[in-house]
Write an enzyme that holds these catalytic residues in place. Structure first.
Site: not given
Ligand code: ACM
Length: 554
Positions: A193, A264, A331
């Site tokens: 991440d 991410h 995201e």
């Molecule tokens: C998430 O909670 N961004 C998958």
């Protein structure tokens, strides 16, 4: 003579195995998730466990017998020993049953297990482990009982996040042990991440040299403020990964690794800046020191695709049983692609009309890389945004607020779907206004009240789904992100007993569940929670081990 040794018989039938009956058993078995059929005979002798369970020699030498011994031992029934003896037994799998179907028959003379496949031995073993009671003489025993059982949903998962705060190998194994007890069968390991890259990749050492540490971490009490303290590096070596995967397999759990693509990805891009959109103004990637969504996305260069292929070449052998490889996909902002001359030229070359379609190029390329290895991709539901997704992709639907319903959109497009809605299965969210709750901090998640009753109220197959849509829902998963969780006792507080509720929601149709009755079975688990030293959440919200929650982490 060996004839008084309790014997376990695996398979379709067996010769009569003679055992010493227990004293009278007055306690009915209490099992989570509740089996489809469980009949027990109370007030009479059961199967004595005082001398452990001795497994018939011929059974133990068969593949099924050896697997049963391993499953029983992994479930915590420790005195399971192959025993030499002469005797006639047939060992086999019950034909025509589902992969996770099992039946258990306990009499004072022995235990019979029948299974649809070896995978179901783990489920049978956990049912037995949960059914152990104390007989009238104070000794461990199993009540006489018949169980026939199989889950409603095939995929029953938990996601853990060692990126925001580390989780040791030992604590990860403890979580696996808890998962296995409640018959969860998938561990989704979120390994990369923005705030940290946590898996050793030998070809790219900077992923862990640079990407596994960061300069600072937001405060637990105020996510807008920083502790201004560099972290120690933290990552799992490939040997450690193999160790965790083998341990999970010994419990009947498959580990699904997640490598976040294309967003991410700050930690990965900080390690190798050329993977990102390095032609934009002010480009300065670093391992993130804040939470939330960061702007860094991978650039759609051939060299980036080669990097992903190289990473997967090391990841896949570490997870030999992972039929699904999670590619993240949530995201992923489009801003850098919109600003990057290279990304713009890429869009023109490929006839793309909006930068979001670049994500689809990544999704398709990775799916194509993995298919020859027999692996399917799974991604968060944003993989469906702005275009097409490979039909074999599994969609993990988490955004409960989007309209139309992401799960239904995926089902209608013919994808298999795992439900992990943040409205019910985000175990990092608060369980009520209890100061001990890690999420009870002023950063916006306070209002969530996802206690176990809320989890238990979820219906994965609501009446408005058509049979075809419902058939696409293949599983459920809880996610426990770790921004607010810096140590294992806090993690346990967030997960236990919500995990019990998740397990039963995945196992039994909503109309067969009753929360008040379920609470009694949760309470029957308290002795096991204590034996395992789990910091579980009591019914009134208090933690079992409040002092342990104060530790700074690993
Ligand atoms: C998430 O909670 N961004 C998958």
């Amino acid at each position: 003579m060996k004839s008084r040794i309790p014997t376990i018989i695996i398979g379709l039938l067996g010769s009569v195995a003679i055992a010493a009956p227990s004293a009278r058993v007055d306690i009915a078995p209490s099992v989570i998730p509740q089996p489809v059929k469980l009949d027990s005979a109370i007030g009479q002798p059961g199967f004595a466990l005082t001398g452990g369970i001795k497994v018939h020699y011929r059974v133990s030498r068969s593949e099924e017998g050896a697997a049963a011994i391993r499953a029983l031992m992994a479930a915590g029934i420790t005195d399971v020993l192959p025993e030499e003896s002469e005797g006639e037994l047939q060992v086999g799998i019950e034909p025509g049953k589902g992969r996770e179907w099992y039946a258990v028959n306990v009499t004072p003379e022995g235990i019979q297990l029948k299974v649809g496949s070896l995978a179901a031995l783990h489920l049978a073993a956990q049912t037995l482990a949960q059914s152990i009671v104390t007989d009238a003489a104070g000794q461990p025993a199993l009540p006489c009982m018949q169980v026939e059982d199989e889950p409603m949903l095939a995929y029953r998962g938990l996601m853990l996040d060692p990126c925001r705060h580390p989780l040791s190998v030992e604590q990860t194994k403890k979580m696996l042990r808890i998962m296995a007890r409640y018959k969860l069968n998938r561990f989704h390991w979120h390994l990369t991440d923005d705030q940290g890259w946590r898996i050793e990749i030998k070809k790219y050492p900077k992923l862990t040299e640079v990407g596994s540490r960061r300069d600072a971490t937001p405060l637990l009490t105020d996510h807008e403020a920083s502790d201004n303290t560099p972290t120690a590096p933290f990552f799992y070596t490939q040997d450690e990964i193999r160790d965790v995967v083998a341990y999970a397999n010994s419990l009947g759990i498959t580990v699904i690794p997640e490598i976040e693509i294309p967003g991410h990805a700050s930690a990965c891009i900080a390690a190798y800046p050329e993977l990102g959109n390095d032609d934009i103004e002010g480009y300065a990637p670093k391992v993130a020191t804040t939470w939330g969504v960061l702007p860094f996305t991978m650039a759609p260069k051939e060299s980036t695709f080669r990097f992903i292929e190289d990473v997967m070449a090391e990841v896949l052998p570490l997870f030999p049983k992972a039929d699904l490889i999670h590619i993240g996909g949530d995201e992923a902002p489009r801003d850098q692609w919109a600003a990057s001359p290279f990304a713009q030229a890429y869009m023109q070359k490929h006839g793309l009309t909006n930068p979001g379609q670049i994500q689809h190029k990544f999704t398709h390329r990775v799916a194509e890389m993995l298919a020859p290895h027999g692996r399917r991709i799974i991604g968060w539901d944003e993989i469906m945004m702005d275009g097409s997704v490979p039909p074999t992709a599994v969609v993990m639907a988490w955004r409960s607020w989007v309209k139309p319903d992401a799960a239904l959109t995926a089902a209608n497009r013919g994808h298999d779907v795992i439900l992990s809605p943040d409205s019910h299965f985000y175990f990092n969210f608060a369980q009520g206004h209890i100061p001990a709750d890690p999420a009870y901090t002023p950063h916006g998640w306070v209002e969530a009240k996802q206690d176990w009753r809320h989890v238990y109220s979820f219906n994965p197959k609501p009446a408005h789904y058509t049979p075809a849509q419902a058939a696409r829902i293949i599983g459920l998963q809880a996610n426990c992100w770790s921004e607010s969780i810096q140590n294992a006792p806090k993690l346990e507080y967030q997960v236990v007993p919500r995990i019990c509720a998740l397990a039963e929601v995945a196992w039994r149709p909503a109309e067969l569940r009753n929360a008040d009755e379920f609470l009694q079975r949760i309470k029957a688990e308290y002795p096991w929670f204590k034996e395992m030293n789990i910091n579980f959440r009591h019914e009134d919200g208090t933690p079992a081990l409040p002092d342990a929650m104060q530790s700074p982490g690993i």
